[in-house]
Design a protein around this motif. Sequence first.
Motif, short mmCIF file in Angstrom:
data_model
loop_
_atom_site.label_atom_id
_atom_site.label_comp_id
_atom_site.label_asym_id
_atom_site.label_seq_id
_atom_site.Cartn_x
_atom_site.Cartn_y
_atom_site.Cartn_z
N CYS A 54 8.35 1.76 6.21
CA CYS A 54 7.77 2.50 5.11
C CYS A 54 9.06 3.07 4.34
O CYS A 54 9.86 3.84 5.02
CB CYS A 54 6.86 3.44 5.38
SG CYS A 54 5.89 4.38 4.13
N ILE A 74 0.99 -1.30 0.09
CA ILE A 74 0.17 -0.02 -0.13
C ILE A 74 0.87 1.34 -0.09
O ILE A 74 1.90 1.49 0.74
CB ILE A 74 -0.76 0.28 1.34
CG1 ILE A 74 -1.73 -1.28 1.20
CG2 ILE A 74 -1.78 1.42 1.20
CD1 ILE A 74 -2.99 -1.13 0.57
N GLU A 133 1.06 5.61 0.05
CA GLU A 133 0.40 6.85 0.39
C GLU A 133 0.95 7.98 -0.30
O GLU A 133 2.29 8.01 -0.68
CB GLU A 133 0.08 7.09 1.74
CG GLU A 133 -0.72 6.16 2.40
CD GLU A 133 -1.56 6.64 3.63
OE1 GLU A 133 -1.67 7.87 4.01
OE2 GLU A 133 -2.12 5.85 4.26
N ARG A 135 1.61 3.11 8.81
CA ARG A 135 0.37 2.37 8.34
C ARG A 135 0.56 1.85 6.90
O ARG A 135 -0.10 1.14 6.24
CB ARG A 135 -0.94 3.22 8.43
CG ARG A 135 -1.02 4.15 7.60
CD ARG A 135 -2.15 5.29 7.89
NE ARG A 135 -2.23 6.04 7.02
CZ ARG A 135 -2.79 7.37 7.40
NH1 ARG A 135 -3.40 7.69 8.68
NH2 ARG A 135 -2.86 8.33 6.53
N ALA A 136 1.88 2.70 6.19
CA ALA A 136 1.96 2.46 4.49
C ALA A 136 3.16 1.72 4.35
O ALA A 136 4.18 1.58 5.18
CB ALA A 136 1.90 3.74 3.83
N ASP A 137 3.56 1.17 3.15
CA ASP A 137 4.79 0.64 2.65
C ASP A 137 5.47 1.37 2.07
O ASP A 137 6.79 1.45 1.94
CB ASP A 137 4.40 -0.64 1.97
CG ASP A 137 3.67 -1.90 2.64
OD1 ASP A 137 2.26 -1.85 2.18
OD2 ASP A 137 3.99 -2.12 3.52
N ILE A 197 1.94 8.14 8.45
CA ILE A 197 1.82 7.47 7.47
C ILE A 197 2.93 6.31 7.61
O ILE A 197 2.55 5.10 7.17
CB ILE A 197 2.16 8.34 6.05
CG1 ILE A 197 1.20 9.26 5.85
CG2 ILE A 197 2.49 7.32 4.98
CD1 ILE A 197 1.41 10.29 4.77
N GLY A 212 -3.56 4.07 -0.46
CA GLY A 212 -4.45 4.21 0.80
C GLY A 212 -4.79 5.43 0.79
O GLY A 212 -5.98 5.52 1.52
N CYS A 240 5.65 5.79 0.62
CA CYS A 240 5.01 7.04 0.60
C CYS A 240 5.74 7.86 -0.28
O CYS A 240 7.01 8.10 -0.33
CB CYS A 240 5.21 7.71 2.05
SG CYS A 240 4.22 9.22 2.04
#
Lengths: 411, 411
Positions: free
Chosen positions: B146, B2, B4, B59-61, B56, B37, B63
């Motif tokens: 991330c 995912i 962002e 929660r994200a992989d 971020i 996402g 960015c």
Amino acid sequence: MIAEVLSTGDEVLLGDITDTNSSFLCRRLKEAGIAVGGITAVGDDVNVISHAIETIAARADICLVTGGLGPTRDDLTAEACAEASGAPLERNDVALASMTAYFEKRGWGKNLSRVNEKQAWLPKGAGVLENHNGTAPGFDITIGNCRFFFMPGVPSEMRLMFTGQVKPRLLELTGETGEITVERLMVFGLPESVVGEKLEGFYTRFPEFSLGFRARFPMIEVKLVARQEDGPDINAAKDWVSEQLGRKVISSRGLTLAQETGRLLTEAGQTLSVAESCTGGLIASLITDVAGASEYFLFSATTYANSAKMNILKVSRKTLEDNGAVHELTAQEMAEGARKAGGSDWAVSTTGIAGPTGGTGEKPVGTVCIGVAGPDGASARRFVLDTGDRGRNKLLFAATALEMLRRQLVK
Amino acid sequence: MIAEVLSTGDEVLLGDITDTNSSFLCRRLKEAGIAVGGITAVGDDVNVISHAIETIAARADICLVTGGLGPTRDDLTAEACAEASGAPLERNDVALASMTAYFEKRGWGKNLSRVNEKQAWLPKGAGVLENHNGTAPGFDITIGNCRFFFMPGVPSEMRLMFTGQVKPRLLELTGETGEITVERLMVFGLPESVVGEKLEGFYTRFPEFSLGFRARFPMIEVKLVARQEDGPDINAAKDWVSEQLGRKVISSRGLTLAQETGRLLTEAGQTLSVAESCTGGLIASLITDVAGASEYFLFSATTYANSAKMNILKVSRKTLEDNGAVHELTAQEMAEGARKAGGSDWAVSTTGIAGPTGGTGEKPVGTVCIGVAGPDGASARRFVLDTGDRGRNKLLFAATALEMLRRQLVK
């Protein structure tokens, strides 16, 4: 008072559309004197939307939300709000009445399908925001210390609902009258960074006003906003801006070049013809975008081929053979020819090289010759204006031609 | 996996610009097979940017961040990243060397001012992403689980850096080759909702491909993307789409109407003239936006005034007096006159009412008569096409005229 903007819907995350709803709302919030703390865009997922609502509720005073109010399975915003707020969805009779009235107005009868009726199920305690332009009513609700306004994602519906329903409620919150004075100046011939430098003194001189720039290539729109009714006179601020920018201000009423040129021609009761080559019809198109152009605009010839320059505009073969299509003399004869063929008071012409191909050492891409013919004779000038992009070059050539005409008209 | 997208900079929150950087990056992520996402936009505040990065990162992989890498006081992104990551800012010699090389290339000498040198101070451990189009190097760094990529906010610089530096690194992460096959079809004459309905069966039939629509008013671009090298043949999917949409597909190569018409004329070695009234030069402008239009496009006359219709295009006075400017016969004579005046094989004409004023009961706003003249004769048709907006009406009239010509050319 701090506001945030929340867009819901997969299409923004897929990059299929750019989030113009959020930029519209940010401009309106700025005009209302409300600072924006952030913009968030999330997809059609009830948990993600709900989490975003909760997070924003904990840190902002106002939140404007768009999207997800439609009748389909992907429209989850009301449900997400119920989850985040703890106020369960229930059938809202005011919303239902509003939707039914809209259906009747559109001639669809009173019979809402079950799919549409879903749109009248709102969180308990929500106030209804009527939608006069679509089926989805909006709603507002307070979560924690944050007032939320939920609007449709369709831009035309959202803008109407914002202006008619949300803005008055925002003004109640801020205590302002919402009376704002807006003055616009249109500037041509300076990059935005230079405009910014020349106007740096604004903020200390005129702290009661806000100053903004919007690029409207190849113009820059300078916007002054005054929010206080009994504040200082905005004209002093506008005059100062005009002084700093001098001849580069083409309209102190915020008119575009085409509008301003049209205004001057209408005032003088004069008419215009146009002869284009490299701008390919763009000048005529810009002029005729202005409603009422038929008062002064007679005719335009886009003479792409040299044969057309000779046949339609009577440019002499010798001029073309000696100098080529891109030359001051050619531009001048094109302007004179258009003026004669159209029987108008004025004519303007362009001939040049928009690129990416066609440039030479002597006449590189960006070379454009512009002619102006009027009651007192004709003249032409050469410029080299290359932005690196064909479409933008055409826009810049067209604007330069209209500016050359405008300067003749204001003499 | 995912991703962002994070935009930093006050100008987006002020609504001065719309966040096209984020929509560009979302499209590229989609093409790379990476789900998005969310998108966040924050202002020029070190704490707010730092908080967004931290949130971020949790929660994200991946960015992708844009903005805030410039030399001024408002450019705080590197500092915010240092705060969020715990990796202190230090002078990065690779970045410094990259900036120095860029300065030399631009002819600014080796002497970076202290203001610019700030741009080479990056978080410890960051990798440098070269900027070939501007002064600010980008950088990438891992925070938690991330991977962050920091790019400039200037769209042209960001896009170049993404394509040249970020995309290859993303493909390393996903393990894909990045070989994608893209097929585009341009569709005219159907609203997006109907196109969607007609293509509903796509997803079950062709699960290996992705299907997207982009509105390019008045066209709709249908885009098919295949990401697997050894997957099924995309042409089968394309043919199925073509079948569902039939005559509404104006190009199966994704060409615009102006490009497709130009292609057909070039293939046939034929030439074109245009006579416009209500479209005001827009048709000529669209045609000449296509590089190489000088191969087939000779001439366009925008005859706004009836006098010009008679003088330039030789429309008969009787036709105008009996039927008015907006009539099939007038359109036909305009097309014939343009063909003759330009000496071309084909000509197309428009005469109509773009609005908002000028409509009558008999000829409402949106009425447009379109003529086509060719080697085998001339004809004209009347349409009523009102979008409610003058500019969009002009675009729709112009497209309809080019489509009528295209249908003659493919006979």
